[in-house]
Design an enzyme around this catalytic site. Sequence first.
Site, PDB file in Angstrom:
ATOM      1  N   CYS A  72       0.866  -1.178   0.000  1.00 48.60           N
ATOM      2  CA  CYS A  72       0.000   0.000   0.000  1.00 48.60           C
ATOM      3  C   CYS A  72       0.903   1.229   0.000  1.00 48.60           C
ATOM      4  O   CYS A  72       1.712   1.401   0.913  1.00 48.60           O
ATOM      5  CB  CYS A  72      -0.897  -0.013   1.240  1.00 48.60           C
ATOM      6  N   CYS A 190      -0.750   3.852  -6.986  1.00 48.42           N
ATOM      7  CA  CYS A 190      -1.598   3.171  -6.011  1.00 48.42           C
ATOM      8  C   CYS A 190      -1.748   1.739  -6.493  1.00 48.42           C
ATOM      9  O   CYS A 190      -1.953   1.510  -7.698  1.00 48.42           O
ATOM     10  CB  CYS A 190      -2.959   3.852  -5.903  1.00 48.42           C
TER      11      CYS A 190
END
Length: 269
Positions: A72, A190
């Site tokens: 992440c 992302c």
Amino acid sequence: MKTVGVFDSGVGGLSVLRALLAELPGTRFVYAADSAYAPYGERTAEDVSERTHRITAHLRKEHGIDALVLACNTATAHAIDALRQHHPDLPIIGVEPALKPAAALSRSGHIGVIATRGTLGSTRFAQLRDRLVAASPRPLWFSSQPCDGLADAIERHDLPVIQALSERYISELLQGSPESPAIDTLVLGCTHYPFAGELLGHLSGTGVTLVDTGAPVARRTREVLGLPPAASATAQAPLLLSSGQPAALAAAAQRWLGLHTEARSLLLA
């Protein structure tokens, strides 16, 4: 057999897990999706750090992980330094927007970056960008576009919203970057975004190369564990855990990774 924890705010880290399964087929993976708190990119740094520490402790205690892949970008930006200090004996591999690989690929030197607001606003991102610009032997530009809501839409597999937000943000990025030369490389900052990669690539145009972090992170994990290059071992089915709806995580793993396995609830003490 090594056990590696893979942690993301939701299903986006499955893009990293996909690369890990290919690179390390003889490794056991435990994938933890904090979907009840996704997306992290729109939460405070304190919230992200607290969740990251709690889930890491759970993976160590309950699953005996030998290493952790923090799949992440936002959690890496806000929590990895403190996490490494708290767990000095645990190898922790983070993900960051692939600015360095993009700079090496770019012909024009003008690179677009799409990511969550949390990632783009972090000190870690700014330092990485500024180091590359200062060290580059040629002019280098990074044009950034925060994509509020896109990770969440991908998390929910909401195709109309993914389409609308992708069109909006790619348009804003390209129109807001009039510098010459034109953007020829786009960083997917992302881990959710590779699952909209085909659409993002189409909207960006044929002259733009998309770059994400899955393969480099998988190679780095293999190196950290001291394992040889991938052989013809049979891949182990990963254990899937979700703090949200386990069925949604299982469906995403089937849709994007071709995995037919149930997911369990992520229950933290």
